[in-house]
Design a protein around this motif. Structure first.
Motif, PDB file in Angstrom:
ATOM      1  N   ARG A 180       0.859  -1.201   0.000  1.00  0.00           N
ATOM      2  CA  ARG A 180       0.000   0.000   0.000  1.00  0.00           C
ATOM      3  C   ARG A 180       0.891   1.246   0.000  1.00  0.00           C
ATOM      4  O   ARG A 180       1.742   1.420   0.856  1.00  0.00           O
ATOM      5  CB  ARG A 180      -0.901  -0.031   1.227  1.00  0.00           C
ATOM      6  CG  ARG A 180      -1.920   1.081   1.281  1.00  0.00           C
ATOM      7  CD  ARG A 180      -2.886   0.854   2.427  1.00  0.00           C
ATOM      8  NE  ARG A 180      -2.196   0.638   3.684  1.00  0.00           N
ATOM      9  CZ  ARG A 180      -2.765   0.108   4.768  1.00  0.00           C
ATOM     10  NH1 ARG A 180      -4.023  -0.285   4.736  1.00  0.00           N
ATOM     11  NH2 ARG A 180      -2.072  -0.046   5.880  1.00  0.00           N
ATOM     12  N   HIS A 233       9.648   2.595   1.087  1.00  0.00           N
ATOM     13  CA  HIS A 233       9.404   1.606   0.036  1.00  0.00           C
ATOM     14  C   HIS A 233      10.551   1.459  -0.956  1.00  0.00           C
ATOM     15  O   HIS A 233      10.676   0.411  -1.605  1.00  0.00           O
ATOM     16  CB  HIS A 233       8.125   1.966  -0.734  1.00  0.00           C
ATOM     17  CG  HIS A 233       6.874   1.862   0.085  1.00  0.00           C
ATOM     18  ND1 HIS A 233       6.440   0.680   0.641  1.00  0.00           N
ATOM     19  CD2 HIS A 233       5.960   2.806   0.449  1.00  0.00           C
ATOM     20  CE1 HIS A 233       5.319   0.885   1.312  1.00  0.00           C
ATOM     21  NE2 HIS A 233       5.005   2.164   1.206  1.00  0.00           N
ATOM     22  N   SER A 244      -1.551   2.437  -4.886  1.00  0.00           N
ATOM     23  CA  SER A 244      -1.515   3.798  -4.362  1.00  0.00           C
ATOM     24  C   SER A 244      -2.856   4.480  -4.591  1.00  0.00           C
ATOM     25  O   SER A 244      -3.618   4.078  -5.471  1.00  0.00           O
ATOM     26  CB  SER A 244      -0.395   4.593  -5.051  1.00  0.00           C
ATOM     27  OG  SER A 244      -0.150   5.803  -4.385  1.00  0.00           O
ATOM     28  N   PRO A 275       3.288   3.257  -8.994  1.00  0.00           N
ATOM     29  CA  PRO A 275       2.482   2.090  -8.601  1.00  0.00           C
ATOM     30  C   PRO A 275       1.969   1.296  -9.793  1.00  0.00           C
ATOM     31  O   PRO A 275       1.810   1.816 -10.897  1.00  0.00           O
ATOM     32  CB  PRO A 275       1.322   2.733  -7.837  1.00  0.00           C
ATOM     33  CG  PRO A 275       1.196   4.101  -8.427  1.00  0.00           C
ATOM     34  CD  PRO A 275       2.603   4.530  -8.712  1.00  0.00           C
ATOM     35  N   GLN A 276       1.683   0.011  -9.549  1.00  0.00           N
ATOM     36  CA  GLN A 276       1.066  -0.820 -10.571  1.00  0.00           C
ATOM     37  C   GLN A 276      -0.413  -0.513 -10.712  1.00  0.00           C
ATOM     38  O   GLN A 276      -0.973  -0.605 -11.801  1.00  0.00           O
ATOM     39  CB  GLN A 276       1.255  -2.300 -10.226  1.00  0.00           C
ATOM     40  CG  GLN A 276       2.655  -2.826 -10.465  1.00  0.00           C
ATOM     41  CD  GLN A 276       2.727  -4.317 -10.236  1.00  0.00           C
ATOM     42  OE1 GLN A 276       2.362  -4.817  -9.177  1.00  0.00           O
ATOM     43  NE2 GLN A 276       3.182  -5.057 -11.234  1.00  0.00           N
ATOM     44  N   CYS A 300       6.102   6.286  -6.209  1.00  0.00           N
ATOM     45  CA  CYS A 300       6.661   4.932  -6.298  1.00  0.00           C
ATOM     46  C   CYS A 300       6.283   4.218  -7.594  1.00  0.00           C
ATOM     47  O   CYS A 300       6.523   3.015  -7.714  1.00  0.00           O
ATOM     48  CB  CYS A 300       6.215   4.107  -5.094  1.00  0.00           C
ATOM     49  SG  CYS A 300       6.920   4.667  -3.529  1.00  0.00           S
ATOM     50  N   THR A 307       0.861   1.350 -15.679  1.00  0.00           N
ATOM     51  CA  THR A 307       0.018   1.510 -14.491  1.00  0.00           C
ATOM     52  C   THR A 307      -1.457   1.362 -14.837  1.00  0.00           C
ATOM     53  O   THR A 307      -1.949   1.939 -15.807  1.00  0.00           O
ATOM     54  CB  THR A 307       0.249   2.891 -13.857  1.00  0.00           C
ATOM     55  OG1 THR A 307       1.631   3.029 -13.514  1.00  0.00           O
ATOM     56  CG2 THR A 307      -0.597   3.065 -12.609  1.00  0.00           C
ATOM     57  N   ASN A 364       2.969   1.719  -2.320  1.00  0.00           N
ATOM     58  CA  ASN A 364       4.081   1.316  -3.171  1.00  0.00           C
ATOM     59  C   ASN A 364       3.545   0.738  -4.473  1.00  0.00           C
ATOM     60  O   ASN A 364       3.565   1.410  -5.504  1.00  0.00           O
ATOM     61  CB  ASN A 364       4.943   0.290  -2.423  1.00  0.00           C
ATOM     62  CG  ASN A 364       6.161  -0.127  -3.202  1.00  0.00           C
ATOM     63  OD1 ASN A 364       6.592   0.570  -4.115  1.00  0.00           O
ATOM     64  ND2 ASN A 364       6.716  -1.273  -2.868  1.00  0.00           N
ATOM     65  N   ARG A 365       3.050  -0.487  -4.436  1.00  0.00           N
ATOM     66  CA  ARG A 365       2.467  -1.113  -5.632  1.00  0.00           C
ATOM     67  C   ARG A 365       1.019  -0.691  -5.846  1.00  0.00           C
ATOM     68  O   ARG A 365       0.531  -0.646  -6.972  1.00  0.00           O
ATOM     69  CB  ARG A 365       2.549  -2.635  -5.521  1.00  0.00           C
ATOM     70  CG  ARG A 365       3.963  -3.182  -5.405  1.00  0.00           C
ATOM     71  CD  ARG A 365       4.758  -2.991  -6.696  1.00  0.00           C
ATOM     72  NE  ARG A 365       5.307  -1.645  -6.817  1.00  0.00           N
ATOM     73  CZ  ARG A 365       5.720  -1.083  -7.940  1.00  0.00           C
ATOM     74  NH1 ARG A 365       5.611  -1.745  -9.068  1.00  0.00           N
ATOM     75  NH2 ARG A 365       6.211   0.133  -7.965  1.00  0.00           N
TER      76      ARG A 365
END
Length: 333
Positions: free
Chosen positions: A86, A118, A91, A171-172, A169, A204, A88-89
């Motif tokens: 949370r 992270h 967001s 995020p994905q 970060c 993303t 990080n990947r």
């Protein structure tokens, strides 16, 4: 395999007087690099669906079902494991930056903490990265602004800080809850382009929660229309704006101002959303629908394929031949 797969998601809040069922049986899949728009009136369950996946419900909230991220259920994941992904990947851009930002910490500390935790970056390197992201979201004099506190920034700048924090970060999956509410039209266009670039560069996936159907038309490939905690329609953005199949979707589109009807009165949807502490027994939209019948009050219609298209779902008893009456001059974005 889908990046995120949500199945039978339900969210309920226990109050002293009643159980408020905010989300009822939501299902969707999110592929890498795709964008899903979730639209609907306030109280329809849009934000609570996302907060449940991130473990951010209020203390009296409970979620059930599954939200599989890379095969792991976010709803049952231990807190420590969820904290590692949370921010990080996964967001999120929150709707109200004034209540989401910590008033006791500078913008720098709130941004660099994410990178130090992270990405294992040094404080100095994290600050330079944060300044670069503030510049990317069009904050002037970013090197100066980063040392300020949230109350020293305007509402639009605070919103851009929230967006910058969410993107730090790379995020994905990015959950964006009304990300452009406090921004003027020019900055809104810049932020939407930034989100497109993020998708292009890093693949993303974005879940966009919004009331602005114009933003949905410009950014989203698929749209999920929610009302009363349920999904009313789920289809491609092209189909939603060209051939909406649910009476509620059609009502939302007709409520939009149109350039070819300058000065004409807007066609609002009469009535109010249902009280989810005491929801109706049938379709939640029945009391406001212009064509509800006895079946609508008995049982909520299932979300089923429309026109034999497995990618176009709607929850309505209305037969195909009776949809034509609602398609006279629908609004377009």
């Amino acid at each position: 395999m889908s990046l995120l797969k949500v199945s039978d998601l339900e969210v309920a809040f226990q109050t002293p007087d009643a159980t408020v069922r905010a989300v009822n049986g939501v299902n969707f899949e999110l592929e890498e690099g795709s964008t899903l728009g979730i639209v609907g009136e306030s109280g329809s369950g849009k934000s609570q669906s996302v907060l449940a996946m991130l473990g951010l419900l209020a203390r009296n909230g409970r979620a059930s079902g599954s939200a599989l991220y890379q095969g792991k259920n976010l709803l049952t994941m231990p807190a420590k494991a969820l904290n590692r992904i949370r921010g990080n990947r996964l967001s999120m851009i929150f709707q109200d930056p004034m209540t989401s930002l910590n008033p006791y910490l500078t913008i720098e500390r709130q941004m660099t903490e994410v990178l130090e935790l992270h990405k294992n970056m040094t404080r100095r390197a994290a600050k330079q990265r944060a300044i670069g992201m503030l510049e990317a979201v069009r904050i002037p004099e970013a090197a100066h602004r980063i040392d300020q506190y949230p109350h020293e920034l305007s509402g639009g700048m605070r919103q851009r800080v929230m967006i910058a924090m969410a993107l730090l970060c790379e995020p994905q999956v990015l959950f964006a809850d009304e990300p452009t509410t406090a921004l003027d039209v020019t900055v809104q266009a810049q932020i939407l382009q930034l989100l497109r670039n993020l998708q292009h560069d890093f693949g993303t996936a974005i879940v966009l929660i919004t009331h602005d159907l114009g933003v949905v038309a410009g950014l989203c490939e698929k749209v999920m229309v929610m009302y009363g905690g349920r999904v009313m329609e789920h289809c491609s953005a092209d189909n939603l704006f060209a051939r909406p199949s649910h009476p509620y979707t059609i009502g939302l589109l007709r409520a939009l101002p149109r350039l070819d009807q300058n000065g004409a009165a807007l066609q609002g949807i009469p009535g109010n959303p249902p009280n989810m502490a005491h929801p109706p027994s049938g379709c939640p939209f029945q009391e406001r629908c212009i064509d509800a019948d006895a079946r609508c009050g008995e049982r909520a219609p299932a979300l089923e394929p429309w026109r034999n298209d497995a990618t176009w779902l709607r929850a309505c008893y209305r037969p195909v031949e009776r949809m034509k009456s609602l398609h006279e001059e629908p609004s377009h974005v």
